[in-house]
Scaffold this motif. Structure first.
Motif, PDB file in Angstrom:
ATOM      1  N   UNK A   1     -17.095  -3.402 -21.161  1.00  0.00           N
ATOM      2  CA  UNK A   1     -16.238  -2.595 -22.033  1.00  0.00           C
ATOM      3  C   UNK A   1     -15.751  -1.334 -21.319  1.00  0.00           C
ATOM      4  N   UNK A   2     -16.582  -0.760 -20.448  1.00  0.00           N
ATOM      5  CA  UNK A   2     -16.210   0.448 -19.717  1.00  0.00           C
ATOM      6  C   UNK A   2     -15.008   0.205 -18.802  1.00  0.00           C
ATOM      7  N   UNK A   3     -14.841  -1.015 -18.375  1.00  0.00           N
ATOM      8  CA  UNK A   3     -13.714  -1.378 -17.508  1.00  0.00           C
ATOM      9  C   UNK A   3     -12.469  -1.660 -18.347  1.00  0.00           C
ATOM     10  N   UNK A   4     -12.657  -2.162 -19.546  1.00  0.00           N
ATOM     11  CA  UNK A   4     -11.523  -2.541 -20.395  1.00  0.00           C
ATOM     12  C   UNK A   4     -10.942  -1.380 -21.201  1.00  0.00           C
ATOM     13  N   UNK A   5     -11.670  -0.278 -21.287  1.00  0.00           N
ATOM     14  CA  UNK A   5     -11.172   0.833 -22.107  1.00  0.00           C
ATOM     15  C   UNK A   5      -9.892   1.417 -21.498  1.00  0.00           C
ATOM     16  N   UNK A   6      -9.038   1.967 -22.352  1.00  0.00           N
ATOM     17  CA  UNK A   6      -7.757   2.519 -21.914  1.00  0.00           C
ATOM     18  C   UNK A   6      -7.892   3.942 -21.373  1.00  0.00           C
ATOM     19  N   UNK A   7      -8.840   4.707 -21.907  1.00  0.00           N
ATOM     20  CA  UNK A   7      -9.035   6.087 -21.467  1.00  0.00           C
ATOM     21  C   UNK A   7     -10.182   6.126 -20.461  1.00  0.00           C
ATOM     22  N   UNK A   8      -9.881   6.617 -19.268  1.00  0.00           N
ATOM     23  CA  UNK A   8     -10.869   6.770 -18.214  1.00  0.00           C
ATOM     24  C   UNK A   8     -11.659   5.476 -17.939  1.00  0.00           C
TER      25      UNK A   8
END
Length: 126
Positions: A86-93
């Motif tokens: 999920x950390x890779x797929x998020x749009x912000x940072x």
């Protein structure tokens, strides 16, 4: 040959690695990935499995690939997206997703860069 390395416990993708066609990633041994630009940034991956991302479509001029149904393709894509953190797929940072070169391929690349570094520099200016 592109490979994806997955964490055995979570099933999540850890990194992609591009190797030479004859290279095999042996997932029974630790594998060191490194940043192709900042080579001092290294990480040893353990407890993973490696999956080839490319399959043959034609061999000796014959089609050897059976095209899946659209529903199978959609389900495969959905499952692949779920393997990304999920950390890779998020749009912000978003977290950086690693696509590395094998050491062998990286050395060939560096050799080619050095060989061709001065091409064009010896020509007189017009």
């Amino acid at each position: 040959m592109p490979w994806r390395l997955f964490n055995r416990k979570t099933g999540k993708a850890l990194a992609d690695v591009i190797t030479l066609a004859d290279e095999i990633i042996d997932d029974s041994t630790p594998y060191t990935i490194f940043d192709p630009l900042y080579t001092w940034k290294k990480k040893v991956i353990t407890d993973y499995y490696a999956h080839k991302l490319q399959v043959p479509v034609f061999l000796s001029g014959e089609c050897v690939y059976k095209l899946p149904e659209l529903t199978e393709i959609r389900e495969y894509c959905r499952k692949q997206v779920d393997t990304i953190w999920d950390e890779t797929k998020r749009f912000v940072n978003p977290q950086k997703y690693y696509v590395d070169l094998s050491k062998k391929l990286w050395l060939i690349k560096q050799d080619q860069i050095q060989k061709h570094k001065n091409i064009g520099k010896s020509y007189p200016k017009v």
